[in-house]
Design a protein around this motif. Structure first.
Motif, mmCIF file in Angstrom:
data_model
loop_
_atom_site.group_PDB
_atom_site.id
_atom_site.type_symbol
_atom_site.label_atom_id
_atom_site.label_comp_id
_atom_site.label_asym_id
_atom_site.label_seq_id
_atom_site.Cartn_x
_atom_site.Cartn_y
_atom_site.Cartn_z
ATOM 1 N N PHE A 186 0.729 -1.163 0.140
ATOM 2 C CA PHE A 186 -0.092 0.070 0.076
ATOM 3 C C PHE A 186 0.908 1.446 0.033
ATOM 4 O O PHE A 186 1.655 1.457 1.086
ATOM 5 C CB PHE A 186 -1.096 0.039 1.334
ATOM 6 N N SER A 187 1.380 1.988 -1.185
ATOM 7 C CA SER A 187 2.210 2.861 -1.398
ATOM 8 C C SER A 187 1.557 3.924 -0.821
ATOM 9 O O SER A 187 0.446 4.410 -0.680
ATOM 10 C CB SER A 187 2.456 2.776 -2.757
ATOM 11 N N THR A 194 -2.747 2.322 -9.365
ATOM 12 C CA THR A 194 -3.866 3.393 -9.383
ATOM 13 C C THR A 194 -3.860 3.615 -7.858
ATOM 14 O O THR A 194 -3.924 2.589 -6.935
ATOM 15 C CB THR A 194 -5.298 2.623 -9.697
ATOM 16 N N THR A 195 -3.830 4.929 -7.459
ATOM 17 C CA THR A 195 -3.780 5.250 -6.292
ATOM 18 C C THR A 195 -5.016 6.288 -5.980
ATOM 19 O O THR A 195 -5.690 6.674 -6.935
ATOM 20 C CB THR A 195 -2.921 5.814 -5.468
ATOM 21 N N PHE A 196 -5.150 6.638 -4.803
ATOM 22 C CA PHE A 196 -6.292 7.898 -4.729
ATOM 23 C C PHE A 196 -5.620 8.916 -3.882
ATOM 24 O O PHE A 196 -4.793 8.743 -3.250
ATOM 25 C CB PHE A 196 -7.692 7.027 -3.755
ATOM 26 N N SER A 231 -9.322 -1.974 -3.243
ATOM 27 C CA SER A 231 -7.915 -2.471 -4.091
ATOM 28 C C SER A 231 -7.078 -1.582 -4.703
ATOM 29 O O SER A 231 -6.402 -1.932 -5.572
ATOM 30 C CB SER A 231 -8.518 -3.473 -5.272
ATOM 31 N N VAL A 232 -7.280 -0.222 -4.515
ATOM 32 C CA VAL A 232 -6.089 0.933 -4.599
ATOM 33 C C VAL A 232 -4.945 0.328 -4.463
ATOM 34 O O VAL A 232 -4.491 -0.491 -3.396
ATOM 35 C CB VAL A 232 -6.507 1.944 -4.342
ATOM 36 N N ASP A 233 -3.861 1.044 -5.026
ATOM 37 C CA ASP A 233 -2.638 0.478 -4.713
ATOM 38 C C ASP A 233 -1.829 1.302 -3.696
ATOM 39 O O ASP A 233 -0.758 1.067 -3.233
ATOM 40 C CB ASP A 233 -1.555 0.677 -6.044
ATOM 41 N N GLY A 234 -2.685 2.327 -3.345
ATOM 42 C CA GLY A 234 -1.963 3.367 -2.362
ATOM 43 C C GLY A 234 -2.558 4.569 -2.444
ATOM 44 O O GLY A 234 -3.525 4.917 -2.866
ATOM 45 N N PHE A 235 -1.966 5.507 -1.619
ATOM 46 C CA PHE A 235 -2.362 7.011 -1.372
ATOM 47 C C PHE A 235 -1.425 8.232 -1.694
ATOM 48 O O PHE A 235 -0.114 7.960 -1.586
ATOM 49 C CB PHE A 235 -2.684 7.024 0.272
#
Length: 558
Positions: A159-160, A394-396, A426-430
């Motif tokens: 979780f980047s 993909t992050t948010f 399921s996003v990769d990070g923030f």
């Protein structure tokens, strides 16, 4: 009085006075994890601070801080250069080391203990460690269960984290002279902030390749790290500051991505010096012949420089909230620039529109979507899955105008809930747009001319004699929650733990969050985005996060 408090909420002095002394449930941690424990001490007579300590039999490293208040505008600024004067509230938004205080700033001290669980805290078996919090003659028992796992440090990329950095704000606050920018003292001060970032798993470097790519929206200007000069012979590019700043990050282990802002700066301004040293500003239309000529000169030279430094593979041309038609032009244009072996430049973007433009966004190896623009959460989750299948990240992100959020007046529980909610999709990070884009003096006021108070930073500058930035409860909650999300993702993907009933129960519960939309927002009378029913929202968030953490603890010990 000595009693536990909740890191996820703000307290007034009256609320601290009503805190009840109660037994703290056992805290479950992994080896190498950092734990934050919040507690209140008071009332203090005549401002005298008693001896306050947190002790463990194993002599674990502990630092104690006191949550301090700063003034925060209850709305958001609207006019460039005009800092709003009020109405304000006091925001408990930075944590000053206890050792700095000779007298109490208030009758009740809301303290936060930062505890670093050593890697060698256990040797494969679960170990219960009983710590003790002492304030004068009063004590509290602090039970911590160290979970016996063979993998103490889940990969941060599970979780980047990407926080944009502002070295010029650091220079201004600490009075670094212009002729000493990117010198040894500037390096020392910037690295204090970067050290905290890397401890949280940050792996992206923020750089500027044009003057003020965000059109001086921050309190401090953000000059280009690349100096542009045009003479009769053409453009010349000086990468001295760019190279130094990138190297500072690399020195600390921040190496995965170099984000370069931006081939599409806000207002599309390009500034450079002429042969006489005078500033020249151009605003060529995106896609015009002049625009293409300028950027062809830069990109051709930049690729050669990146190759010489060995940085090409980790470099991204980064765009921030640009119109879709301009992004399409950049995609077409930038595809022409490749290394001798045929490798194209990578693209990164933070975008504030819905995922209907998947055909465009698929050209971006790294994309971040504003939380307010995800559209239908099921469609968004599928969008993320489709990008995963293509090897794309993909992050948010969240920022001004979002609720729940991470402003100075936002309850810290909002941070935890948001991260878990988007992790469940399921996003990769923030991504958060600012680590340290400070206003004039954030320890006195966090008001800004454009945004909700506290929006542009998560760290605070430290006082004389200290060598670490002051943390906000927001960034503490961010660090805590990201560590937990990485633990869950590790267990859910590791062949030893993925089939454990407790792990599957946690995943199943997180899957249900998609059916609950983010809490409703509105705009208050001054223009700030707030919740429609914040009291009910915060109660729901606390209950949801508490259930997640209980399931995570059970998963860790099963």
């Amino acid at each position: 009085m000595l009693a536990f408090t909740d890191l996820g909420r703000h307290y007034t002095q009256a609320e601290l006075a009503r805190a009840k002394k109660q037994k703290l449930p056992t805290i479950y941690v992994w080896r190498g994890e950092r734990v934050f424990i919040s507690f209140v001490v008071g009332p203090l007579a005549d401002g005298r601070i008693p001896d306050i300590t947190v002790d463990f039999p194993e002599h674990w490293p502990v630092e104690i801080g006191v949550v301090r208040e700063t003034s925060a505008y209850v709305s958001r600024g609207m006019t460039w250069g005009e800092i709003p004067i009020g109405p304000n509230k006091m925001a408990p938004d930075y944590v000053q080391p206890l050792t700095d205080l000779t007298t109490a700033p208030a009758p009740y001290l809301n303290c936060v203990a930062t505890i670093d669980v050593p890697d060698e805290a256990d040797h494969g078996d679960e170990v219960l460690v009983i710590g003790t919090i002492r304030a004068g003659a009063e004590t509290l028992s602090l039970p911590i269960q160290v979970i016996g796992l063979d993998y103490p440090h889940p990969d941060p990329q599970l979780f980047s984290l990407e926080l944009w950095e502002y070295p010029y704000a650091v220079a201004r606050y600490y009075n670094i002279p212009a002729d000493q920018l990117f010198g040894p003292e500037h390096e020392r001060l910037v690295k204090e902030n970067l050290q905290k970032y890397v401890e949280m798993g940050g792996q992206s470097i923020t750089t500027t390749i044009v003057e003020d790519p965000w059109h001086h929206q921050t309190y401090d200007a953000y000059p280009s790290l690349v100096q542009w000069t045009q003479t009769a012979a053409g453009f010349h590019f000086d990468y001295t500051n760019f190279d130094r700043y990138v190297q500072w990050n690399l020195d600390l282990g921040i190496y995965r991505k170099i984000k370069c802002f931006s081939i599409l700066p806000w207002e599309n301004e390009i500034k450079y010096r002429d042969a006489q040293g005078n500033w020249v500003t151009e605003k060529p239309a995106v896609g015009s012949d002049r625009w293409r000529a300028i950027w062809t000169a830069f990109l051709t030279d930049f690729i050669d420089h990146l190759n010489a430094q060995g940085w090409f593979d980790r470099t991204y041309m980064a765009l921030d909230e640009r119109p879709l038609d301009e992004m399409k032009t950049v995609i077409e244009f930038i595809s022409q620039f490749k290394t001798a072996s045929g490798q194209p430049l990578k693209l990164s973007g933070a975008v504030n529109y819905q995922t209907v433009a998947a055909d465009v966004l698929d050209h971006y190896q790294d994309i971040s979507i504003n939380q307010a623009d995800i559209g239908d959460p099921r469609a968004f989750k599928q969008f993320v899955a489709d990008r995963h299948d293509k090897g794309l990240e993909t992050t948010f992100y969240n920022c001004v105008g979002n609720y729940p959020s991470m402003f100075a007046l936002s309850e810290p529980i909002e941070t935890a809930y948001l991260l878990w909610y988007f992790a469940s999709l399921s996003v990769d990070g923030f991504l958060r747009w600012a680590l340290d884009a400070w206003v004039e003096d954030p320890t006195k006021s966090v008001n800004h001319w454009y945004w909700e108070s506290g929006d542009p930073f998560l760290l605070y500058p430290h006082g004389d004699g200290d060598d670490k930035p002051y943390l906000s409860p927001r960034i503490m909650m961010l660090e805590h929650t990201m560590a937990q999300i990485r633990q869950w993702r590790f267990m859910a993907s590791d062949e030893v733990t993925e089939d454990l009933p407790a792990v599957q129960a946690l995943t199943a519960y997180l899957d249900t969050l998609i059916d609950t939309p983010l809490p409703a927002k509105t705009v208050n009378e001054y223009g700030a985005t707030v919740g429609v029913d914040e009291k009910a929202d915060h109660q729901y968030m606390r209950e949801t996060v508490a259930k997640i953490e209980a399931l995570l603890a059970k998963a860790g010990v099963d």
